[in-house]
Design an enzyme around this catalytic site. Structure first.
Site, mmCIF file in Angstrom:
data_model
loop_
_atom_site.group_PDB
_atom_site.id
_atom_site.type_symbol
_atom_site.label_atom_id
_atom_site.label_comp_id
_atom_site.label_asym_id
_atom_site.label_seq_id
_atom_site.Cartn_x
_atom_site.Cartn_y
_atom_site.Cartn_z
ATOM 1 N N ASN A 1 0.754 -1.026 0.048
ATOM 2 C CA ASN A 1 -0.009 -0.051 -0.071
ATOM 3 C C ASN A 1 0.882 1.109 -0.012
ATOM 4 O O ASN A 1 0.363 2.333 -0.322
ATOM 5 C CB ASN A 1 -0.833 0.047 1.093
ATOM 6 C CG ASN A 1 -1.550 1.464 1.581
ATOM 7 O OD1 ASN A 1 -2.474 1.787 0.803
ATOM 8 N ND2 ASN A 1 -1.034 2.060 2.395
ATOM 9 N N TYR B 1 3.651 9.476 -11.207
ATOM 10 C CA TYR B 1 2.883 8.695 -10.104
ATOM 11 C C TYR B 1 2.143 7.541 -11.106
ATOM 12 O O TYR B 1 1.927 6.476 -10.768
ATOM 13 C CB TYR B 1 1.778 9.756 -9.649
ATOM 14 C CG TYR B 1 0.937 9.095 -8.574
ATOM 15 C CD1 TYR B 1 1.282 8.025 -7.726
ATOM 16 C CD2 TYR B 1 -0.520 9.325 -8.738
ATOM 17 C CE1 TYR B 1 0.514 7.370 -6.941
ATOM 18 C CE2 TYR B 1 -1.347 8.404 -7.975
ATOM 19 C CZ TYR B 1 -1.035 7.683 -7.154
ATOM 20 O OH TYR B 1 -2.087 7.135 -6.249
ATOM 21 N N ALA B 2 1.477 8.127 -12.194
ATOM 22 C CA ALA B 2 0.577 7.102 -12.904
ATOM 23 C C ALA B 2 1.581 6.119 -13.403
ATOM 24 O O ALA B 2 1.484 4.937 -13.770
ATOM 25 C CB ALA B 2 0.088 7.954 -14.043
ATOM 26 N N ALA B 3 2.735 6.273 -13.887
ATOM 27 C CA ALA B 3 3.748 5.493 -14.710
ATOM 28 C C ALA B 3 4.449 4.521 -13.575
ATOM 29 O O ALA B 3 4.175 3.150 -14.128
ATOM 30 C CB ALA B 3 5.050 6.329 -15.550
ATOM 31 N N SER B 4 4.627 5.052 -12.399
ATOM 32 C CA SER B 4 4.934 4.040 -11.407
ATOM 33 C C SER B 4 3.634 2.866 -11.071
ATOM 34 O O SER B 4 4.304 1.964 -11.027
ATOM 35 C CB SER B 4 5.378 4.744 -10.263
ATOM 36 O OG SER B 4 4.502 5.421 -9.587
ATOM 37 N N LYS B 5 2.637 3.511 -11.050
ATOM 38 C CA LYS B 5 1.626 2.493 -10.638
ATOM 39 C C LYS B 5 1.231 1.815 -11.939
ATOM 40 O O LYS B 5 0.445 0.546 -11.620
ATOM 41 C CB LYS B 5 0.232 3.218 -10.183
ATOM 42 C CG LYS B 5 0.602 4.072 -8.784
ATOM 43 C CD LYS B 5 0.877 3.119 -7.852
ATOM 44 C CE LYS B 5 0.702 3.864 -6.369
ATOM 45 N NZ LYS B 5 0.921 2.738 -5.246
#
Length: 244
Positions: free
Chosen positions: A85, A150-154
């Site tokens: 998380n 953020y989006a790329a890592s997720k």
């Protein structure tokens, strides 16, 4: 969703969604390894769990440090449930992203879960089963200005979820992800009412979720109630707005 006799490690469990997950897992009977950076907040969560007659312990670790991630895995011991998380988000246009911030997002949001799965999933397989739930974000599927790092890592974490599910399915280990939308966390506490309403209005249900609502989905996927579900990214985001 009886998890009696199981041990669960929840990263980033001292606030927000992670705290709600830790409390719900404990209520379902799991012994919870509470991870965080702040020892005082960690002890507070452990105290809440113990006040309910359940077992928990706190392990402090810096998930941006690979060696500390592996130390966390060792301290956690044999776990049956892993909830990845912990994460970071900084919203900036690409022109303002720095290499250091990009590395921070990838290290915490993607590399740390990878290291924990690599360290803990083989033990789950040897013991005949286990469940891993990764916490992603709706931003991984919906392009939004400023969320690139953020989006790329997720998005990478979501693809790893599918790969791990395929790798471990025949060994009894299920791997899924939950992708929350706007959720009331310490990060939203600083928003003014107008900004929070604007965020809520991006969902079909036009409201911000509570951490416990997202935790319900995570705990469901972690439990045997989801025994035939693996490789899934479940959106818990209030629905997407239709066109027209």
């Amino acid at each position: 969703m009886n998890l009696s006799g199981s041990t669960a490690l929840v990263t980033g469990a001292t606030a927000g969604i992670g705290r709600a997950v830790a409390l719900q897992l404990a209520r379902e009977g799991a012994e919870v390894v509470v991870h965080g950076r702040d020892a005082d907040r960690g002890r507070a969560v452990v105290g809440e769990i113990e006040a309910g007659g359940r077992a928990a312990r706190f392990v402090q670790a810096d998930l941006t440090d690979a060696a500390d991630v592996l130390r966390l895995a060792e301290r956690a011991g044999e776990v049956d449930v892993l909830v990845n998380n912990a994460g970071i988000y900084r919203f900036l246009p690409t022109s303002q992203m720095t290499a250091e911030l990009f590395d921070l997002h990838m290290n915490l949001n993607t590399k740390a879960p990878y290291l924990l799965v690599r360290a803990l999933a083989p033990g789950m397989a040897e013991r005949g089963g286990g469940s891993i739930v990764n916490v992603s974000t709706l931003a991984a599927a919906v392009p939004t200005k400023g969320t690139g790092m953020y989006a790329a890592s997720k998005a990478a974490l979501e693809q790893l979820t599918r790969v791990w599910a395929a790798e471990y399915a025949d060994q009894g280990v299920r791997v899924n992800a939950v992708a929350p939308g706007p959720t009331r966390t310490p990060g939203t506490d600083d928003m003014d009412a107008a900004t929070l309403k604007a965020v809520a209005d991006t969902t079909a249900m036009r409201r911000v979720a509570e951490p416990a609502e997202v935790a319900e989905a995570i705990v469901f996927l972690a439990s045997d109630r989801a025994s035939d579900i693996t490789g899934v990214v479940l959106e818990v985001a209030g629905g997407r707005l239709g066109i027209g």
